[in-house]
Design a protein around this motif. Structure first.
Motif, PDB file in Angstrom:
ATOM      1  N   MET A   1     -29.146 -34.822  -9.805  1.00 27.95           N
ATOM      2  CA  MET A   1     -30.104 -34.404 -10.784  1.00 27.95           C
ATOM      3  C   MET A   1     -31.336 -33.883 -10.094  1.00 27.95           C
ATOM      4  SD  MET A   1     -31.400 -38.130 -12.155  1.00 27.95           S
ATOM      5  CE  MET A   1     -29.838 -38.897 -11.906  1.00 27.95           C
ATOM      6  N   ASP A   2     -31.994 -32.955 -10.696  1.00 21.84           N
ATOM      7  CA  ASP A   2     -33.213 -32.387 -10.140  1.00 21.84           C
ATOM      8  C   ASP A   2     -34.408 -33.111 -10.719  1.00 21.84           C
ATOM      9  OD1 ASP A   2     -32.023 -30.398  -8.573  1.00 21.84           O
ATOM     10  OD2 ASP A   2     -31.803 -29.084 -10.315  1.00 21.84           O
ATOM     11  N   ALA A   3     -35.428 -33.282  -9.904  1.00 27.03           N
ATOM     12  CA  ALA A   3     -36.660 -33.917 -10.348  1.00 27.03           C
ATOM     13  C   ALA A   3     -37.814 -33.343  -9.542  1.00 27.03           C
ATOM     14  CB  ALA A   3     -36.579 -35.420 -10.153  1.00 27.03           C
ATOM     15  N   PRO A   4     -38.965 -33.172 -10.177  1.00 29.03           N
ATOM     16  CA  PRO A   4     -40.116 -32.636  -9.443  1.00 29.03           C
ATOM     17  C   PRO A   4     -40.726 -33.681  -8.516  1.00 29.03           C
ATOM     18  CG  PRO A   4     -40.719 -33.132 -11.709  1.00 29.03           C
ATOM     19  CD  PRO A   4     -39.240 -33.366 -11.586  1.00 29.03           C
ATOM     20  N   ALA A   5     -41.365 -33.192  -7.471  1.00 30.97           N
ATOM     21  CA  ALA A   5     -42.102 -34.079  -6.571  1.00 30.97           C
ATOM     22  C   ALA A   5     -43.167 -34.815  -7.374  1.00 30.97           C
ATOM     23  CB  ALA A   5     -42.731 -33.271  -5.442  1.00 30.97           C
ATOM     24  N   GLY A   6     -43.429 -36.048  -6.982  1.00 27.36           N
ATOM     25  CA  GLY A   6     -44.432 -36.850  -7.669  1.00 27.36           C
ATOM     26  C   GLY A   6     -43.861 -37.793  -8.708  1.00 27.36           C
ATOM     27  N   GLU A   7     -42.592 -37.618  -9.037  1.00 32.25           N
ATOM     28  CA  GLU A   7     -41.937 -38.499 -10.001  1.00 32.25           C
ATOM     29  C   GLU A   7     -41.389 -39.729  -9.284  1.00 32.25           C
ATOM     30  OE1 GLU A   7     -41.525 -38.177 -13.434  1.00 32.25           O
ATOM     31  OE2 GLU A   7     -42.948 -36.517 -13.236  1.00 32.25           O
ATOM     32  N   VAL A  12     -36.995 -41.107 -13.321  1.00 37.90           N
ATOM     33  CA  VAL A  12     -36.072 -39.964 -13.351  1.00 37.90           C
ATOM     34  C   VAL A  12     -34.666 -40.442 -13.713  1.00 37.90           C
ATOM     35  CG1 VAL A  12     -34.968 -38.185 -11.926  1.00 37.90           C
ATOM     36  CG2 VAL A  12     -37.437 -38.586 -11.751  1.00 37.90           C
ATOM     37  N   ALA A  13     -34.224 -41.509 -13.078  1.00 38.29           N
ATOM     38  CA  ALA A  13     -32.876 -42.034 -13.340  1.00 38.29           C
ATOM     39  C   ALA A  13     -32.743 -42.526 -14.779  1.00 38.29           C
ATOM     40  CB  ALA A  13     -32.551 -43.156 -12.368  1.00 38.29           C
ATOM     41  N   GLN A  14     -33.734 -43.244 -15.274  1.00 32.44           N
ATOM     42  CA  GLN A  14     -33.670 -43.730 -16.652  1.00 32.44           C
ATOM     43  C   GLN A  14     -33.663 -42.571 -17.641  1.00 32.44           C
ATOM     44  OE1 GLN A  14     -36.962 -46.510 -16.785  1.00 32.44           O
ATOM     45  NE2 GLN A  14     -35.580 -48.244 -16.484  1.00 32.44           N
ATOM     46  N   ALA A  15     -34.468 -41.555 -17.403  1.00 28.83           N
ATOM     47  CA  ALA A  15     -34.504 -40.386 -18.289  1.00 28.83           C
ATOM     48  C   ALA A  15     -33.167 -39.666 -18.306  1.00 28.83           C
ATOM     49  CB  ALA A  15     -35.623 -39.429 -17.864  1.00 28.83           C
ATOM     50  N   ALA A  16     -32.418 -39.759 -17.199  1.00 32.38           N
ATOM     51  CA  ALA A  16     -31.104 -39.118 -17.109  1.00 32.38           C
ATOM     52  C   ALA A  16     -29.989 -40.021 -17.641  1.00 32.38           C
ATOM     53  CB  ALA A  16     -30.819 -38.736 -15.658  1.00 32.38           C
ATOM     54  N   GLY A  17     -30.349 -41.204 -18.140  1.00 35.67           N
ATOM     55  CA  GLY A  17     -29.355 -42.093 -18.725  1.00 35.67           C
ATOM     56  C   GLY A  17     -28.631 -42.988 -17.732  1.00 35.67           C
ATOM     57  N   GLU A  18     -29.126 -43.056 -16.507  1.00 36.69           N
ATOM     58  CA  GLU A  18     -28.505 -43.931 -15.511  1.00 36.69           C
ATOM     59  C   GLU A  18     -28.823 -45.391 -15.850  1.00 36.69           C
ATOM     60  OE1 GLU A  18     -26.392 -43.015 -13.177  1.00 36.69           O
ATOM     61  OE2 GLU A  18     -26.620 -40.925 -13.762  1.00 36.69           O
ATOM     62  N   PRO A  19     -27.905 -46.303 -15.563  1.00 39.05           N
ATOM     63  CA  PRO A  19     -28.101 -47.706 -15.949  1.00 39.05           C
ATOM     64  C   PRO A  19     -28.981 -48.500 -14.979  1.00 39.05           C
ATOM     65  CG  PRO A  19     -25.958 -47.455 -14.939  1.00 39.05           C
ATOM     66  CD  PRO A  19     -26.565 -46.065 -15.035  1.00 39.05           C
ATOM     67  N   LEU A  20     -30.182 -48.012 -14.759  1.00 41.47           N
ATOM     68  CA  LEU A  20     -31.155 -48.759 -13.965  1.00 41.47           C
ATOM     69  C   LEU A  20     -32.076 -49.462 -14.946  1.00 41.47           C
ATOM     70  CD1 LEU A  20     -32.251 -46.523 -10.961  1.00 41.47           C
ATOM     71  CD2 LEU A  20     -31.082 -48.715 -10.909  1.00 41.47           C
ATOM     72  N   LEU A  81     -32.106 -36.314  -1.651  1.00 42.85           N
ATOM     73  CA  LEU A  81     -31.908 -37.750  -1.464  1.00 42.85           C
ATOM     74  C   LEU A  81     -30.690 -38.228  -2.253  1.00 42.85           C
ATOM     75  CD1 LEU A  81     -33.211 -40.451  -0.382  1.00 42.85           C
ATOM     76  CD2 LEU A  81     -34.232 -40.633  -2.657  1.00 42.85           C
ATOM     77  N   THR A  82     -29.844 -39.017  -1.605  1.00 42.73           N
ATOM     78  CA  THR A  82     -28.656 -39.548  -2.254  1.00 42.73           C
ATOM     79  C   THR A  82     -28.776 -41.063  -2.360  1.00 42.73           C
ATOM     80  OG1 THR A  82     -27.284 -37.770  -1.372  1.00 42.73           O
ATOM     81  CG2 THR A  82     -26.140 -39.758  -2.099  1.00 42.73           C
ATOM     82  N   VAL A  83     -28.627 -41.568  -3.574  1.00 42.26           N
ATOM     83  CA  VAL A  83     -28.617 -43.007  -3.810  1.00 42.26           C
ATOM     84  C   VAL A  83     -27.436 -43.331  -4.713  1.00 42.26           C
ATOM     85  CG1 VAL A  83     -31.122 -43.224  -3.590  1.00 42.26           C
ATOM     86  CG2 VAL A  83     -30.123 -42.956  -5.840  1.00 42.26           C
ATOM     87  N   ARG A  84     -27.014 -44.588  -4.651  1.00 40.22           N
ATOM     88  CA  ARG A  84     -25.971 -45.049  -5.566  1.00 40.22           C
ATOM     89  C   ARG A  84     -26.366 -46.407  -6.099  1.00 40.22           C
ATOM     90  NH1 ARG A  84     -22.571 -48.852  -3.248  1.00 40.22           N
ATOM     91  NH2 ARG A  84     -22.701 -48.989  -0.967  1.00 40.22           N
ATOM     92  N   LEU A  85     -25.762 -46.783  -7.194  1.00 35.76           N
ATOM     93  CA  LEU A  85     -26.009 -48.098  -7.776  1.00 35.76           C
ATOM     94  C   LEU A  85     -25.086 -49.110  -7.129  1.00 35.76           C
ATOM     95  CD1 LEU A  85     -26.238 -47.144 -11.552  1.00 35.76           C
ATOM     96  CD2 LEU A  85     -28.080 -47.373  -9.894  1.00 35.76           C
ATOM     97  N   PRO A  86     -25.542 -50.339  -6.972  1.00 37.36           N
ATOM     98  CA  PRO A  86     -24.644 -51.374  -6.443  1.00 37.36           C
ATOM     99  C   PRO A  86     -23.422 -51.511  -7.351  1.00 37.36           C
ATOM    100  CG  PRO A  86     -26.889 -52.187  -6.593  1.00 37.36           C
ATOM    101  CD  PRO A  86     -26.854 -50.858  -7.273  1.00 37.36           C
ATOM    102  N   THR A  87     -22.341 -52.001  -6.815  1.00 39.51           N
ATOM    103  CA  THR A  87     -21.093 -52.085  -7.581  1.00 39.51           C
ATOM    104  C   THR A  87     -21.195 -52.960  -8.807  1.00 39.51           C
ATOM    105  OG1 THR A  87     -20.321 -53.856  -6.150  1.00 39.51           O
ATOM    106  CG2 THR A  87     -19.627 -51.622  -5.591  1.00 39.51           C
ATOM    107  N   ASP A  88     -22.113 -53.915  -8.828  1.00 35.95           N
ATOM    108  CA  ASP A  88     -22.222 -54.811  -9.979  1.00 35.95           C
ATOM    109  C   ASP A  88     -23.308 -54.396 -10.959  1.00 35.95           C
ATOM    110  OD1 ASP A  88     -24.424 -55.431  -8.430  1.00 35.95           O
ATOM    111  OD2 ASP A  88     -24.398 -57.532  -9.030  1.00 35.95           O
ATOM    112  N   ALA A  89     -23.851 -53.208 -10.831  1.00 34.46           N
ATOM    113  CA  ALA A  89     -24.962 -52.788 -11.693  1.00 34.46           C
ATOM    114  C   ALA A  89     -24.505 -52.708 -13.152  1.00 34.46           C
ATOM    115  CB  ALA A  89     -25.495 -51.430 -11.241  1.00 34.46           C
ATOM    116  N   HIS A  90     -25.288 -53.335 -14.002  1.00 32.77           N
ATOM    117  CA  HIS A  90     -25.083 -53.202 -15.433  1.00 32.77           C
ATOM    118  C   HIS A  90     -26.426 -53.353 -16.121  1.00 32.77           C
ATOM    119  CE1 HIS A  90     -24.540 -57.428 -14.377  1.00 32.77           C
ATOM    120  NE2 HIS A  90     -25.046 -57.746 -15.549  1.00 32.77           N
ATOM    121  N   ASP A  91     -26.648 -52.565 -17.126  1.00 33.65           N
ATOM    122  CA  ASP A  91     -27.926 -52.495 -17.806  1.00 33.65           C
ATOM    123  C   ASP A  91     -27.911 -53.453 -18.990  1.00 33.65           C
ATOM    124  OD1 ASP A  91     -30.239 -51.829 -19.144  1.00 33.65           O
ATOM    125  OD2 ASP A  91     -29.913 -49.664 -19.009  1.00 33.65           O
TER     126      ASP A  91
END
Length: 95
Positions: A1-7, A12-20, A81-91
């Motif tokens: 996903m793209d995001a502007p600097a300063g975010e 950014v992840a929550q706005a994109a619907g990621e389960p953080l 930048l590449t990140v991933r959620l831990p295998t047990d991530a649940h929101d």
């Protein structure tokens, strides 16, 4: 996903619907926004504070490249930048 600097990565992840979850809303009082940064990108991040390290000690499945997404502020230097959620991530908030 793209995001502007300063975010913040958490926002950014929550706005994109990621389960953080980010239970503490980014106040660094929990570890529910734990992410694992790709090894090849980890050195590009500023070092974690002692407080962040303490919270990561409580995070499930933490690795040597774990960080809290609430503490990662995106910059031009972090482009790709590449990140991933831990295998047990649940929101628990159901997002």
């Amino acid at each position: 996903m793209d995001a502007p600097a300063g975010e913040r990565l958490l926002d950014v992840a929550q706005a994109a619907g990621e389960p953080l979850e980010g239970t503490c809303e980014g106040q660094m009082a929990c570890s529910t926004c734990h992410v694992i940064v790709a090894a090849e990108d980890f050195a590009r991040l500023p070092p974690a504070s002692e407080e962040e390290e303490d919270l990561l000690d409580l995070a499930a499945h933490a690795t040597r490249t774990s960080r809290l997404a609430c503490q990662i502020w995106l910059t031009d230097a972090l482009d790709g930048l590449t990140v991933r959620l831990p295998t047990d991530a649940h929101d628990m908030q159901g997002r």
